[in-house]
Design a protein around this motif. Sequence first.
Motif, PDB file in Angstrom:
ATOM      1  N   TYR A   1      84.637 -50.793   7.084  1.00 36.88           N
ATOM      2  CA  TYR A   1      85.523 -52.001   6.669  1.00 36.88           C
ATOM      3  C   TYR A   1      84.605 -53.133   6.346  1.00 36.88           C
ATOM      4  O   TYR A   1      83.853 -53.508   7.538  1.00 36.88           O
ATOM      5  N   GLY A   2      84.816 -53.776   5.543  1.00 36.18           N
ATOM      6  CA  GLY A   2      84.045 -55.174   5.571  1.00 36.18           C
ATOM      7  C   GLY A   2      82.776 -55.026   4.836  1.00 36.18           C
ATOM      8  O   GLY A   2      82.318 -54.187   4.293  1.00 36.18           O
ATOM      9  N   ARG A   3      82.135 -56.347   4.981  1.00 33.27           N
ATOM     10  CA  ARG A   3      80.963 -56.485   4.164  1.00 33.27           C
ATOM     11  C   ARG A   3      79.610 -56.297   5.112  1.00 33.27           C
ATOM     12  O   ARG A   3      79.530 -57.096   5.942  1.00 33.27           O
ATOM     13  N   LEU A   4      79.129 -55.568   5.109  1.00 33.40           N
ATOM     14  CA  LEU A   4      77.791 -55.266   5.692  1.00 33.40           C
ATOM     15  C   LEU A   4      76.530 -56.015   5.391  1.00 33.40           C
ATOM     16  O   LEU A   4      76.421 -56.515   4.159  1.00 33.40           O
ATOM     17  N   ILE A   5      75.854 -56.664   6.195  1.00 28.06           N
ATOM     18  CA  ILE A   5      74.745 -57.461   5.696  1.00 28.06           C
ATOM     19  C   ILE A   5      73.520 -56.457   5.027  1.00 28.06           C
ATOM     20  O   ILE A   5      73.581 -55.392   5.242  1.00 28.06           O
ATOM     21  N   THR A   6      72.980 -57.139   4.099  1.00 28.56           N
ATOM     22  CA  THR A   6      71.980 -56.394   3.235  1.00 28.56           C
ATOM     23  C   THR A   6      71.142 -55.383   4.067  1.00 28.56           C
ATOM     24  O   THR A   6      70.739 -54.060   3.846  1.00 28.56           O
ATOM     25  N   SER A   7      70.577 -55.850   5.123  1.00 29.83           N
ATOM     26  CA  SER A   7      69.789 -54.989   6.012  1.00 29.83           C
ATOM     27  C   SER A   7      70.417 -53.894   6.714  1.00 29.83           C
ATOM     28  O   SER A   7      69.552 -53.043   7.153  1.00 29.83           O
ATOM     29  N   GLU A   8      71.611 -53.786   6.766  1.00 33.37           N
ATOM     30  CA  GLU A   8      72.207 -52.529   7.239  1.00 33.37           C
ATOM     31  C   GLU A   8      72.824 -51.475   6.353  1.00 33.37           C
ATOM     32  O   GLU A   8      73.178 -50.478   6.815  1.00 33.37           O
ATOM     33  N   ILE A   9      72.726 -51.790   5.132  1.00 40.53           N
ATOM     34  CA  ILE A   9      73.302 -50.772   4.107  1.00 40.53           C
ATOM     35  C   ILE A   9      72.662 -49.603   4.050  1.00 40.53           C
ATOM     36  O   ILE A   9      73.377 -48.359   4.097  1.00 40.53           O
ATOM     37  N   ARG A  10      71.281 -49.420   4.397  1.00 42.61           N
ATOM     38  CA  ARG A  10      70.418 -48.212   4.577  1.00 42.61           C
ATOM     39  C   ARG A  10      70.706 -47.506   5.911  1.00 42.61           C
ATOM     40  O   ARG A  10      69.863 -46.366   5.973  1.00 42.61           O
ATOM     41  N   ARG A  11      71.273 -48.067   6.771  1.00 42.09           N
ATOM     42  CA  ARG A  11      71.364 -47.469   7.974  1.00 42.09           C
ATOM     43  C   ARG A  11      72.630 -46.494   8.362  1.00 42.09           C
ATOM     44  O   ARG A  11      73.769 -47.285   8.288  1.00 42.09           O
ATOM     45  N   ALA A  12      72.436 -45.334   8.394  1.00 43.09           N
ATOM     46  CA  ALA A  12      73.658 -44.487   8.839  1.00 43.09           C
ATOM     47  C   ALA A  12      74.527 -44.989   9.833  1.00 43.09           C
ATOM     48  O   ALA A  12      75.747 -44.797   9.628  1.00 43.09           O
ATOM     49  N   GLY A  13      73.841 -45.413  10.960  1.00 35.36           N
ATOM     50  CA  GLY A  13      74.689 -45.694  12.020  1.00 35.36           C
ATOM     51  C   GLY A  13      75.641 -47.032  11.768  1.00 35.36           C
ATOM     52  O   GLY A  13      76.623 -47.283  12.608  1.00 35.36           O
ATOM     53  N   ALA A  14      75.354 -47.756  10.611  1.00 39.20           N
ATOM     54  CA  ALA A  14      76.444 -48.909  10.308  1.00 39.20           C
ATOM     55  C   ALA A  14      77.765 -48.372   9.808  1.00 39.20           C
ATOM     56  O   ALA A  14      78.617 -49.287   9.648  1.00 39.20           O
ATOM     57  N   TYR A  15      77.890 -47.230   9.612  1.00 39.53           N
ATOM     58  CA  TYR A  15      78.971 -46.813   8.897  1.00 39.53           C
ATOM     59  C   TYR A  15      79.813 -46.048   9.895  1.00 39.53           C
ATOM     60  O   TYR A  15      79.553 -45.140  10.796  1.00 39.53           O
ATOM     61  N   ASP A  16      81.252 -46.351   9.882  1.00 36.98           N
ATOM     62  CA  ASP A  16      82.151 -45.686  10.838  1.00 36.98           C
ATOM     63  C   ASP A  16      83.027 -44.212  10.230  1.00 36.98           C
ATOM     64  O   ASP A  16      83.289 -43.718  10.882  1.00 36.98           O
ATOM     65  N   TYR A  17      82.929 -44.168   8.818  1.00 39.09           N
ATOM     66  CA  TYR A  17      83.419 -43.046   8.257  1.00 39.09           C
ATOM     67  C   TYR A  17      82.715 -42.429   7.332  1.00 39.09           C
ATOM     68  O   TYR A  17      81.821 -42.880   6.659  1.00 39.09           O
ATOM     69  N   TRP A  18      82.767 -41.008   7.793  1.00 42.97           N
ATOM     70  CA  TRP A  18      82.109 -40.167   6.943  1.00 42.97           C
ATOM     71  C   TRP A  18      82.819 -39.167   6.349  1.00 42.97           C
ATOM     72  O   TRP A  18      83.756 -38.366   6.952  1.00 42.97           O
ATOM     73  N   GLY A  19      82.650 -38.709   5.014  1.00 39.86           N
ATOM     74  CA  GLY A  19      83.201 -37.436   4.408  1.00 39.86           C
ATOM     75  C   GLY A  19      82.337 -36.213   4.936  1.00 39.86           C
ATOM     76  O   GLY A  19      81.565 -36.245   5.699  1.00 39.86           O
ATOM     77  N   GLN A  20      83.152 -35.230   4.442  1.00 41.07           N
ATOM     78  CA  GLN A  20      82.952 -33.865   4.796  1.00 41.07           C
ATOM     79  C   GLN A  20      81.523 -33.220   4.066  1.00 41.07           C
ATOM     80  O   GLN A  20      80.828 -32.392   4.513  1.00 41.07           O
ATOM     81  N   GLY A  21      81.256 -33.752   3.084  1.00 42.19           N
ATOM     82  CA  GLY A  21      79.932 -33.540   2.367  1.00 42.19           C
ATOM     83  C   GLY A  21      80.071 -32.742   1.028  1.00 42.19           C
ATOM     84  O   GLY A  21      81.101 -31.760   1.136  1.00 42.19           O
ATOM     85  N   THR A  22      79.302 -32.755   0.159  1.00 45.10           N
ATOM     86  CA  THR A  22      79.389 -31.747  -0.952  1.00 45.10           C
ATOM     87  C   THR A  22      77.697 -31.626  -1.440  1.00 45.10           C
ATOM     88  O   THR A  22      77.079 -32.422  -1.348  1.00 45.10           O
ATOM     89  N   LEU A  23      77.712 -30.130  -1.506  1.00 40.77           N
ATOM     90  CA  LEU A  23      76.554 -29.721  -1.793  1.00 40.77           C
ATOM     91  C   LEU A  23      75.966 -29.739  -3.561  1.00 40.77           C
ATOM     92  O   LEU A  23      76.880 -29.499  -4.032  1.00 40.77           O
ATOM     93  N   VAL A  24      74.861 -30.346  -3.499  1.00 42.23           N
ATOM     94  CA  VAL A  24      74.111 -30.355  -4.888  1.00 42.23           C
ATOM     95  C   VAL A  24      73.017 -29.388  -4.677  1.00 42.23           C
ATOM     96  O   VAL A  24      72.101 -29.667  -3.911  1.00 42.23           O
ATOM     97  N   THR A  25      72.840 -28.531  -5.619  1.00 45.56           N
ATOM     98  CA  THR A  25      71.878 -27.530  -5.855  1.00 45.56           C
ATOM     99  C   THR A  25      71.201 -27.880  -7.056  1.00 45.56           C
ATOM    100  O   THR A  25      71.624 -27.739  -8.332  1.00 45.56           O
ATOM    101  N   VAL A  26      69.851 -28.213  -7.274  1.00 43.79           N
ATOM    102  CA  VAL A  26      69.274 -28.522  -8.577  1.00 43.79           C
ATOM    103  C   VAL A  26      68.042 -27.237  -8.542  1.00 43.79           C
ATOM    104  O   VAL A  26      67.151 -27.366  -7.885  1.00 43.79           O
ATOM    105  N   SER A  27      68.279 -26.322  -9.492  1.00 41.26           N
ATOM    106  CA  SER A  27      67.585 -25.241  -9.492  1.00 41.26           C
ATOM    107  C   SER A  27      67.467 -24.586 -10.805  1.00 41.26           C
ATOM    108  O   SER A  27      68.508 -24.454 -11.576  1.00 41.26           O
ATOM    109  N   SER A  28      66.245 -23.943 -11.409  1.00 42.43           N
ATOM    110  CA  SER A  28      66.108 -23.215 -12.237  1.00 42.43           C
ATOM    111  C   SER A  28      66.521 -21.640 -12.251  1.00 42.43           C
ATOM    112  O   SER A  28      66.615 -20.997 -13.342  1.00 42.43           O
TER     113      SER A  28
END
Length: 128
Positions: free
Chosen positions: A101-128
Amino acid sequence: QLQASGGGSVQPGGSLRLSCAASGASGRTLKTYSMAWFRQAPGKEREFVSGIRSTDPNTYYADSVKGRFTVFRDSAGNTLNLQMNTLKPEDTAVYYCVARYGRLITSEIRRAGAYDYWGQGTLVTVSS
Protein backbone atom coordinates in the motif's frame (compact mmCIF):
# COMPACT_ATOMS: atom_id res chain seq x y z
CA GLN A 1 -5.30 -11.42 -1.24
CA LEU A 2 -3.74 -11.27 -4.66
CA GLN A 3 -4.74 -13.68 -7.38
CA ALA A 4 -2.50 -14.11 -10.40
CA SER A 5 -3.68 -15.76 -13.58
CA GLY A 6 -2.71 -16.18 -17.20
CA GLY A 7 0.24 -18.53 -16.94
CA GLY A 8 0.66 -21.45 -19.25
CA SER A 9 2.87 -23.10 -21.81
CA VAL A 10 4.05 -21.33 -24.92
CA GLN A 11 6.68 -21.82 -27.58
CA PRO A 12 9.72 -19.53 -27.79
CA GLY A 13 8.75 -16.28 -29.46
CA GLY A 14 5.20 -16.52 -28.23
CA SER A 15 3.24 -14.23 -25.94
CA LEU A 16 1.30 -14.46 -22.70
CA ARG A 17 -0.50 -11.94 -20.54
CA LEU A 18 -0.53 -12.31 -16.78
CA SER A 19 -3.13 -10.58 -14.67
CA CYS A 20 -3.32 -9.89 -10.97
CA ALA A 21 -6.48 -9.02 -9.11
CA ALA A 22 -7.17 -8.40 -5.46
CA SER A 23 -9.82 -9.92 -3.27
CA GLY A 24 -10.75 -8.92 0.21
CA ALA A 25 -12.54 -6.09 1.90
CA SER A 26 -9.89 -3.42 2.27
CA GLY A 27 -11.94 -0.92 0.30
CA ARG A 28 -8.85 0.24 -1.52
CA THR A 29 -8.29 -0.12 -5.23
CA LEU A 30 -5.03 -1.47 -6.56
CA LYS A 31 -4.24 2.02 -7.85
CA THR A 32 -3.27 2.96 -4.31
CA TYR A 33 -0.71 0.15 -4.15
CA SER A 34 2.77 -0.07 -5.52
CA MET A 35 2.90 -3.38 -7.32
CA ALA A 36 5.35 -5.61 -9.09
CA TRP A 37 5.97 -8.98 -10.65
CA PHE A 38 8.71 -11.25 -9.41
CA ARG A 39 9.63 -14.66 -10.74
CA GLN A 40 11.48 -17.71 -9.60
CA ALA A 41 12.85 -20.33 -11.91
CA PRO A 42 13.68 -23.85 -10.73
CA GLY A 43 16.94 -23.86 -8.83
CA LYS A 44 17.32 -20.10 -9.05
CA GLU A 45 16.73 -17.19 -6.74
CA ARG A 46 13.64 -15.06 -6.96
CA GLU A 47 14.14 -12.01 -9.13
CA PHE A 48 12.38 -8.75 -9.90
CA VAL A 49 10.67 -8.60 -13.29
CA SER A 50 8.67 -5.39 -13.48
CA GLY A 51 6.96 -2.88 -11.24
CA ILE A 52 4.81 0.20 -11.03
CA ARG A 53 4.33 2.61 -8.14
CA SER A 54 1.07 4.05 -6.94
CA THR A 55 0.32 7.50 -8.41
CA ASP A 56 3.30 7.17 -10.76
CA PRO A 57 2.89 6.46 -14.47
CA ASN A 58 6.49 5.26 -14.80
CA THR A 59 7.22 1.59 -15.09
CA TYR A 60 10.31 -0.36 -14.13
CA TYR A 61 11.84 -3.46 -15.68
CA ALA A 62 14.63 -5.90 -15.20
CA ASP A 63 17.19 -5.63 -17.98
CA SER A 64 16.43 -9.19 -19.05
CA VAL A 65 12.83 -8.35 -19.98
CA LYS A 66 13.10 -4.72 -21.06
CA GLY A 67 11.61 -4.21 -24.50
CA ARG A 68 9.72 -7.52 -24.36
CA PHE A 69 7.48 -7.15 -21.30
CA THR A 70 5.01 -4.37 -20.51
CA VAL A 71 3.40 -3.81 -17.13
CA PHE A 72 0.20 -1.82 -16.87
CA ARG A 73 -2.91 -1.37 -14.80
CA ASP A 74 -6.36 -1.63 -16.32
CA SER A 75 -8.22 1.67 -16.66
CA ALA A 76 -10.25 1.06 -13.52
CA GLY A 77 -7.14 0.23 -11.54
CA ASN A 78 -8.52 -3.11 -10.48
CA THR A 79 -5.90 -5.35 -12.05
CA LEU A 80 -2.20 -5.35 -12.74
CA ASN A 81 -1.18 -6.89 -16.03
CA LEU A 82 2.08 -8.11 -17.50
CA GLN A 83 2.14 -8.48 -21.25
CA MET A 84 5.00 -10.79 -22.16
CA ASN A 85 6.12 -10.92 -25.77
CA THR A 86 8.96 -12.68 -27.54
CA LEU A 87 9.17 -15.17 -24.72
CA LYS A 88 12.38 -17.13 -24.26
CA PRO A 89 13.05 -20.45 -22.51
CA GLU A 90 14.85 -18.50 -19.78
CA ASP A 91 11.57 -16.76 -18.95
CA THR A 92 10.27 -20.08 -17.61
CA ALA A 93 9.41 -19.53 -13.96
CA VAL A 94 6.65 -19.13 -11.43
CA TYR A 95 5.55 -15.51 -11.59
CA TYR A 96 4.33 -13.75 -8.46
CA CYS A 97 2.25 -10.64 -8.17
CA VAL A 98 3.14 -8.48 -5.17
CA ALA A 99 1.82 -5.30 -3.63
CA ARG A 100 2.40 -2.74 -0.95
CA TYR A 101 0.00 0.00 0.00
CA GLY A 102 1.26 3.44 -0.90
CA ARG A 103 4.10 4.73 -2.98
CA LEU A 104 7.44 3.00 -2.66
CA ILE A 105 10.58 5.02 -3.15
CA THR A 106 12.26 4.19 -6.43
CA SER A 107 15.14 2.33 -4.84
CA GLU A 108 12.74 -0.08 -3.15
CA ILE A 109 10.78 -1.19 -6.21
CA ARG A 110 13.14 -4.06 -7.02
CA ARG A 111 13.39 -5.35 -3.46
CA ALA A 112 11.13 -8.29 -2.66
CA GLY A 113 11.10 -7.44 1.03
CA ALA A 114 9.46 -4.09 0.33
CA TYR A 115 6.14 -5.76 -0.49
CA ASP A 116 3.59 -6.90 2.04
CA TYR A 117 1.25 -8.91 -0.13
CA TRP A 118 2.12 -11.85 -2.35
CA GLY A 119 -0.06 -13.83 -4.70
CA GLN A 120 0.12 -17.59 -5.06
CA GLY A 121 2.12 -17.55 -8.29
CA THR A 122 1.35 -18.65 -11.81
CA LEU A 123 3.60 -20.92 -13.85
CA VAL A 124 4.95 -19.81 -17.21
CA THR A 125 6.69 -22.43 -19.30
CA VAL A 126 8.47 -21.50 -22.51
CA SER A 127 9.56 -24.54 -24.44
CA SER A 128 9.58 -25.93 -27.93
